[in-house]
Design a protein around this motif. Structure first.
Motif, PDB file in Angstrom:
ATOM      1  N   THR A 189       0.905  -1.043   0.001  1.00  0.00           N
ATOM      2  CA  THR A 189       0.093   0.034  -0.170  1.00  0.00           C
ATOM      3  C   THR A 189       0.519   1.376  -0.013  1.00  0.00           C
ATOM      4  O   THR A 189       0.607   2.171  -0.609  1.00  0.00           O
ATOM      5  CB  THR A 189      -1.150  -0.084   1.247  1.00  0.00           C
ATOM      6  N   ILE A 190       1.882   1.295   0.858  1.00  0.00           N
ATOM      7  CA  ILE A 190       2.831   2.375   0.781  1.00  0.00           C
ATOM      8  C   ILE A 190       3.397   2.524  -0.443  1.00  0.00           C
ATOM      9  O   ILE A 190       3.771   3.783  -0.906  1.00  0.00           O
ATOM     10  CB  ILE A 190       3.816   2.196   1.821  1.00  0.00           C
ATOM     11  N   GLU A 201       1.480   6.599  -6.799  1.00  0.00           N
ATOM     12  CA  GLU A 201       0.643   7.467  -7.197  1.00  0.00           C
ATOM     13  C   GLU A 201       0.915   8.858  -6.886  1.00  0.00           C
ATOM     14  O   GLU A 201       0.788   9.941  -7.596  1.00  0.00           O
ATOM     15  CB  GLU A 201      -0.786   7.196  -6.586  1.00  0.00           C
ATOM     16  N   ARG A 202       1.618   9.321  -5.741  1.00  0.00           N
ATOM     17  CA  ARG A 202       2.038  10.512  -5.479  1.00  0.00           C
ATOM     18  C   ARG A 202       3.114  10.895  -6.329  1.00  0.00           C
ATOM     19  O   ARG A 202       3.041  12.053  -6.885  1.00  0.00           O
ATOM     20  CB  ARG A 202       2.577  10.328  -3.948  1.00  0.00           C
ATOM     21  N   GLN A 203       4.092  10.267  -6.673  1.00  0.00           N
ATOM     22  CA  GLN A 203       4.986  10.479  -7.516  1.00  0.00           C
ATOM     23  C   GLN A 203       4.457  10.935  -8.909  1.00  0.00           C
ATOM     24  O   GLN A 203       4.945  11.665  -9.790  1.00  0.00           O
ATOM     25  CB  GLN A 203       6.143   9.458  -7.876  1.00  0.00           C
ATOM     26  N   GLU A 204       3.616   9.987  -9.450  1.00  0.00           N
ATOM     27  CA  GLU A 204       2.906  10.134 -10.604  1.00  0.00           C
ATOM     28  C   GLU A 204       2.114  11.442 -10.729  1.00  0.00           C
ATOM     29  O   GLU A 204       2.240  12.233 -11.830  1.00  0.00           O
ATOM     30  CB  GLU A 204       1.652   8.916 -10.857  1.00  0.00           C
ATOM     31  N   ALA A 205       1.424  11.703  -9.579  1.00  0.00           N
ATOM     32  CA  ALA A 205       0.579  13.115  -9.434  1.00  0.00           C
ATOM     33  C   ALA A 205       1.710  14.418  -9.789  1.00  0.00           C
ATOM     34  O   ALA A 205       1.488  15.230 -10.494  1.00  0.00           O
ATOM     35  CB  ALA A 205      -0.185  13.251  -8.582  1.00  0.00           C
ATOM     36  N   ILE A 206       2.807  14.158  -8.961  1.00  0.00           N
ATOM     37  CA  ILE A 206       4.013  15.255  -9.140  1.00  0.00           C
ATOM     38  C   ILE A 206       4.303  15.309 -10.441  1.00  0.00           C
ATOM     39  O   ILE A 206       4.524  16.451 -11.146  1.00  0.00           O
ATOM     40  CB  ILE A 206       4.946  14.750  -8.139  1.00  0.00           C
TER      41      ILE A 206
END
Length: 308
Positions: free
Chosen positions: A196-197, A203-208
């Protein structure tokens, strides 16, 4: 005569055998004289007084291994277990081993059993497995202290087997199965947590990355528009300068007026063709006034000069 000689020879041989004693290297012999302890003979050749001295005891001086039979013990947590072992002893004093105890081997075995039961009762079942070395040392110390008057030395003790009862084994198997299941669930939970982490980090890196890409795209588009505006402004300025330069030439003013008139007529025609309602100029004088105004603008761009 021959019979008498044979009888005398056999008598002398018997007396010689009673006179000479050879003690093997692995033994010591306890000698009694007229029923009373006289000496302990070490390995080698010795002479005795026939019919007065006799070998009362022979003791093995090498290290001896005694098997301790399995016996039932109760641990500190009230669990019944069967324990057996081995005890290693050595005769140090032949006289004490002969007169201090009837049978030091059997006494050592019984003492080891009672001491083992006592020490097992001080430990929990799990400790009997994990602290076996400490248990062995404690048993050796207690047996050696009690066996000192027997003339023997307890060298070491080894617990061989510790066997719980069938019910205890069944209970321990269930407990170990539950413990394995618990570890498996913990491992799966940790793996799911890490998954999950990792997903959230991805996902966070993708959004960034998407936001950075969109930001860079907007910057590039803004830079492009700015360059486009600058180029258009520069081209417009150059066009105006060229028109102003052309207007200063002979006939330039009239050419500009004719060009503006053509553009007006084209735009008016386009409006009339595309409009749903027909539009007709109310006063033709206004059209003439428009061209007059255009001429004044042209004169202003030429620096106030009038075309005559």
């Amino acid at each position: 005569m021959l019979a008498s000689f044979t009888f005398i020879f056999l008598g002398l041989l018997f007396i010689l055998l009673k006179l000479v004693l050879i003690v093997p290297m692995r033994e010591v012999c306890v000698i009694e004289r007229l029923g009373k302890f006289r000496a302990v003979l070490q390995p080698g050749l010795h002479f005795l007084i026939p019919f007065i001295d006799r070998v009362a005891y022979r003791h093995e001086i090498r290290e001896q291994v005694l098997d301790i039979p399995a016996q039932s013990c109760i641990s500190r947590d009230n669990i019944q277990i069967d324990v057996d072992g081995l005890v290693y002893i050595q005769v140090m004093d032949g006289a004490k081993a002969s007169y201090g105890i009837e049978d030091y081997r059997r006494a050592s075995i019984n003492l080891a059993q009672t001491t083992m039961r006592s020490e097992i009762g001080k430990l929990k079942l799990s400790q009997t497995f994990s602290e076996r070395d400490t248990l062995n040392e404690t048993i050796v110390r207690e047996i050696d202290k009690a066996s000192d008057p027997w003339g023997i030395k307890v060298l070491r003790y080894e617990v061989r087997n510790i066997t719980p009862s069938e019910n205890v084994i069944h209970t321990l198997e269930k407990q170990m199965e539950a413990e394995r299941q618990k570890r498996a669930e913990i491992t799966l939970a940790q793996a799911e947590k890490e998954s999950t982490i990792n997903l959230s980090e991805g996902e966070r890196q993708e959004a960034i990355n998407l936001s950075e890409g969109d930001k860079q795209k907007q910057i590039n588009e803004a830079n492009g528009r700015a360059k486009e505006i600058a180029i258009l402004a520069e081209a417009t300025a150059q066009g105006i300068n060229m028109i102003a330069a052309a207007a200063e030439q002979p006939g330039g003013n009239q050419a500009i007026k004719m060009r503006l008139m053509e553009q007006f007529i084209q735009q008016a025609g386009a409006i009339l063709n595309s409009a749903d309602v027909s539009v007709v100029p109310a006063e033709l004088a206004k059209v003439e006034g428009f061209f007059a105004g255009v001429g004044e603008v042209t004169n202003t761009m030429q620096g106030g000069k009038k075309w005559i």
